[in-house]
Design a protein around this motif. Structure first.
Motif, PDB file in Angstrom:
ATOM      1  N   LEU A   1       1.790   0.836   7.095  1.00  0.00           N
ATOM      2  CA  LEU A   1       0.712   0.403   7.985  1.00  0.00           C
ATOM      3  C   LEU A   1      -0.273   1.541   8.184  1.00  0.00           C
ATOM      4  O   LEU A   1       0.124   2.650   8.542  1.00  0.00           O
ATOM      5  N   CYS A   2      -1.532   1.239   7.921  1.00  0.00           N
ATOM      6  CA  CYS A   2      -2.536   2.292   7.895  1.00  0.00           C
ATOM      7  C   CYS A   2      -3.909   1.683   8.172  1.00  0.00           C
ATOM      8  O   CYS A   2      -4.279   0.682   7.529  1.00  0.00           O
ATOM      9  N   ALA A   3      -4.674   2.260   9.112  1.00  0.00           N
ATOM     10  CA  ALA A   3      -5.997   1.694   9.424  1.00  0.00           C
ATOM     11  C   ALA A   3      -6.887   1.656   8.183  1.00  0.00           C
ATOM     12  O   ALA A   3      -7.751   0.784   8.049  1.00  0.00           O
TER      13      ALA A   3
ATOM     14  N   GLY B   1       3.125   4.218  11.324  1.00  0.00           N
ATOM     15  CA  GLY B   1       2.686   5.595  11.543  1.00  0.00           C
ATOM     16  C   GLY B   1       2.433   5.822  13.026  1.00  0.00           C
ATOM     17  O   GLY B   1       2.423   4.873  13.831  1.00  0.00           O
TER      18      GLY B   1
ATOM     19  N   TYR C   1       0.521   9.135  15.804  1.00  0.00           N
ATOM     20  CA  TYR C   1      -0.296  10.356  15.856  1.00  0.00           C
ATOM     21  C   TYR C   1      -1.491  10.213  14.905  1.00  0.00           C
ATOM     22  O   TYR C   1      -2.160   9.196  14.936  1.00  0.00           O
ATOM     23  N   GLU C   2      -1.698  11.195  13.985  1.00  0.00           N
ATOM     24  CA  GLU C   2      -2.841  11.081  13.060  1.00  0.00           C
ATOM     25  C   GLU C   2      -2.490  10.260  11.821  1.00  0.00           C
ATOM     26  O   GLU C   2      -3.317  10.077  10.935  1.00  0.00           O
ATOM     27  N   GLY C   3      -1.280   9.768  11.738  1.00  0.00           N
ATOM     28  CA  GLY C   3      -0.873   8.962  10.590  1.00  0.00           C
ATOM     29  C   GLY C   3       0.255   9.613   9.813  1.00  0.00           C
ATOM     30  O   GLY C   3       0.916  10.537  10.297  1.00  0.00           O
TER      31      GLY C   3
ATOM     32  N   SER D   1      -3.750  -2.770   6.449  1.00  0.00           N
ATOM     33  CA  SER D   1      -4.426  -2.620   7.746  1.00  0.00           C
ATOM     34  C   SER D   1      -4.541  -4.002   8.380  1.00  0.00           C
ATOM     35  O   SER D   1      -4.821  -4.980   7.685  1.00  0.00           O
ATOM     36  N   VAL D   2      -4.341  -4.090   9.690  1.00  0.00           N
ATOM     37  CA  VAL D   2      -4.456  -5.405  10.330  1.00  0.00           C
ATOM     38  C   VAL D   2      -5.876  -5.687  10.821  1.00  0.00           C
ATOM     39  O   VAL D   2      -6.133  -6.741  11.393  1.00  0.00           O
ATOM     40  N   GLY D   3      -6.799  -4.766  10.584  1.00  0.00           N
ATOM     41  CA  GLY D   3      -8.178  -5.026  10.999  1.00  0.00           C
ATOM     42  C   GLY D   3      -8.969  -3.745  11.066  1.00  0.00           C
ATOM     43  O   GLY D   3      -8.409  -2.644  11.001  1.00  0.00           O
TER      44      GLY D   3
ATOM     45  N   PHE E   1     -10.119  -1.607  13.022  1.00  0.00           N
ATOM     46  CA  PHE E   1     -10.059  -0.874  14.283  1.00  0.00           C
ATOM     47  C   PHE E   1      -8.845   0.051  14.209  1.00  0.00           C
ATOM     48  O   PHE E   1      -7.955  -0.178  13.392  1.00  0.00           O
TER      49      PHE E   1
ATOM     50  N   MET F   1      -5.570   1.768  15.983  1.00  0.00           N
ATOM     51  CA  MET F   1      -4.601   1.674  17.082  1.00  0.00           C
ATOM     52  C   MET F   1      -3.836   2.996  17.167  1.00  0.00           C
ATOM     53  O   MET F   1      -3.890   3.809  16.258  1.00  0.00           O
ATOM     54  N   THR F   2      -3.077   3.167  18.259  1.00  0.00           N
ATOM     55  CA  THR F   2      -2.372   4.442  18.419  1.00  0.00           C
ATOM     56  C   THR F   2      -1.162   4.544  17.488  1.00  0.00           C
ATOM     57  O   THR F   2      -0.727   5.625  17.148  1.00  0.00           O
ATOM     58  N   GLY F   3      -0.624   3.401  17.089  1.00  0.00           N
ATOM     59  CA  GLY F   3       0.543   3.426  16.217  1.00  0.00           C
ATOM     60  C   GLY F   3       0.655   2.132  15.422  1.00  0.00           C
ATOM     61  O   GLY F   3      -0.045   1.151  15.691  1.00  0.00           O
ATOM     62  N   GLY F   4       1.575   2.120  14.456  1.00  0.00           N
ATOM     63  CA  GLY F   4       1.746   0.940  13.611  1.00  0.00           C
ATOM     64  C   GLY F   4       2.638  -0.135  14.227  1.00  0.00           C
ATOM     65  O   GLY F   4       2.905  -1.164  13.608  1.00  0.00           O
TER      66      GLY F   4
HETATM   67  C1  LIG Z   1      -4.046   6.745  15.320  1.00  0.00           C
HETATM   68  S1  LIG Z   1      -3.558   5.897  13.865  1.00  0.00           S
HETATM   69  C2  LIG Z   1      -4.127   6.986  12.617  1.00  0.00           C
HETATM   70  C3  LIG Z   1      -5.539   6.711  12.229  1.00  0.00           C
HETATM   71  C4  LIG Z   1      -6.041   7.575  11.081  1.00  0.00           C
HETATM   72  N1  LIG Z   1      -6.215   8.937  11.502  1.00  0.00           N
HETATM   73  C5  LIG Z   1      -7.366   6.992  10.560  1.00  0.00           C
HETATM   74  O1  LIG Z   1      -8.411   7.433  10.994  1.00  0.00           O
HETATM   75  O2  LIG Z   1      -7.305   6.069   9.724  1.00  0.00           O
HETATM   76  C6  LIG Z   1      -1.840   6.077  13.848  1.00  0.00           C
HETATM   77  C7  LIG Z   1      -1.071   4.994  13.109  1.00  0.00           C
HETATM   78  O3  LIG Z   1      -1.359   3.743  13.684  1.00  0.00           O
HETATM   79  C8  LIG Z   1      -1.262   2.727  12.712  1.00  0.00           C
HETATM   80  N2  LIG Z   1      -2.520   1.975  12.703  1.00  0.00           N
HETATM   81  C9  LIG Z   1      -3.632   2.215  13.434  1.00  0.00           C
HETATM   82  N3  LIG Z   1      -4.569   1.299  13.218  1.00  0.00           N
HETATM   83  C10 LIG Z   1      -4.063   0.429  12.329  1.00  0.00           C
HETATM   84  C11 LIG Z   1      -4.554  -0.751  11.697  1.00  0.00           C
HETATM   85  N4  LIG Z   1      -5.777  -1.211  11.936  1.00  0.00           N
HETATM   86  N5  LIG Z   1      -3.731  -1.404  10.851  1.00  0.00           N
HETATM   87  C12 LIG Z   1      -2.495  -0.950  10.587  1.00  0.00           C
HETATM   88  N6  LIG Z   1      -1.971   0.161  11.153  1.00  0.00           N
HETATM   89  C13 LIG Z   1      -2.739   0.841  11.995  1.00  0.00           C
HETATM   90  C14 LIG Z   1      -0.961   3.409  11.377  1.00  0.00           C
HETATM   91  O4  LIG Z   1       0.417   3.290  11.105  1.00  0.00           O
HETATM   92  C15 LIG Z   1      -1.371   4.848  11.646  1.00  0.00           C
HETATM   93  O5  LIG Z   1      -0.638   5.758  10.863  1.00  0.00           O
END
Ligand SMILES: C[S@@+](CC[C@H](N)C(=O)[O-])C[C@H]1O[C@@H](n2cnc3c(N)ncnc32)[C@H](O)[C@@H]1O
Length: 233
Positions: A88-90, A114, A116-118, A132-134, A136, A138-141
């Motif tokens: 899961l990753c933005a 994920g 923190y920063e991922g 990615s679910v969209g 935007f 989020m703080t975590g996956g």
């Molecule tokens: C704060 S986010 C990291 C964002 C990353 N630094 C970036 O700018 O793309 C932390 C974790 O939240 C999850 N996450 C945040 N937004 C997500 C999204 N839209 N879809 C899926 N996972 C998401 C991921 O697992 C990610 O590693």
């Protein structure tokens, strides 16, 4: 567990987050009927130092902490190798209803959350898809993982009434004269027949199923044009 049980393995530093969502309503029933199984794995259990650390500073500098690949992969390798693996990753590929339809045929899925920063980018080599679910952040996956578990579970046989997922929003459309990937669902109404001056459309009270179907198609198209014109392109 039966041989048909669909298993979601979720790698998360915060397994407790899932308790309330998975102990309610339709997901709870699906777990009770052994249609789905949830296996929560905390990567922290695979940390080797005395502080049980799972993250470190990013190479090249920058804010925040990054989840270490060695710890995440050790946790991943504790799970059966037959699983379909999602990170899961933005910045991943966008998750849609089509993805849910495709994933429901896998019997075992791993969702790596994920925080923190991922997660260190080298983990991508060990997964089948980065999702990615969209658009935007989020703080975590964890919440994205819940969304994926929920949207796949409701498509599995025996979870909700058969046929009720067929004409929903984002279902494939075949009966229009022009190509459309999918439409949004038509508006739905229930009692009371009149609410603060707004009346239920007359056609829905007519009992004429053909007319109702035509009206619903028209409204579906209208709503898609209004809210999601991208689906009509
Ligand atoms: C704060 S986010 C990291 C964002 C990353 N630094 C970036 O700018 O793309 C932390 C974790 O939240 C999850 N996450 C945040 N937004 C997500 C999204 N839209 N879809 C899926 N996972 C998401 C991921 O697992 C990610 O590693």
């Amino acid at each position: 567990m039966t041989s048909d049980t669909f298993t979601f393995h979720i790698l998360t530093l915060f397994p407790e987050i899932f308790d309330s969502v998975f102990s309610q309503s339709i997901i709870k029933r699906a777990i009770g009927k052994k249609i789905v199984k949830i296996n929560l794995i905390n990567p922290r259990e695979y940390a080797t130092d005395k502080h049980k650390s799972v993250d470190d500073k990013p190479y090249g500098g920058g804010m925040g902490m990054v989840m270490r690949p060695d710890i995440v992969i050790k946790a991943l390798e504790s799970i059966s190798t037959n699983s379909y693996k999602l990170l899961l990753c933005a910045s991943g590929q966008k998750y849609t209803q089509k993805t849910a339809q495709k994933l429901k045929s896998k019997r075992e899925i791993v969702l790596i959350c994920g925080h923190y920063e991922g997660v260190d980018a080298r983990v991508e080599k060990y997964v089948d898809e980065v999702i990615s679910v969209g658009d935007f952040v989020m703080t975590g996956g964890e919440i994205p993982a819940m969304a994926i578990v929920d949207s796949i579970t409701r498509l599995l046989p025996g979870v909700i009434t058969e046929g009720s997922t067929k004409s929903e929003s984002f279902s494939p459309v075949s009966s229009l004269q022009f190509p459309v990937s999918s439409l949004l669902e038509y508006p739905q109404y229930t009692r009371p027949e009149s609410f603060r001056g707004q009346k239920v459309p007359k056609v829905l009270l007519s009992g004429d199923h053909k007319k109702i179907e035509q009206w619903r198609k028209k409204e579906s198209l209208k709503r898609t044009k209004k809210f999601r014109p991208d689906l009509l392109r």
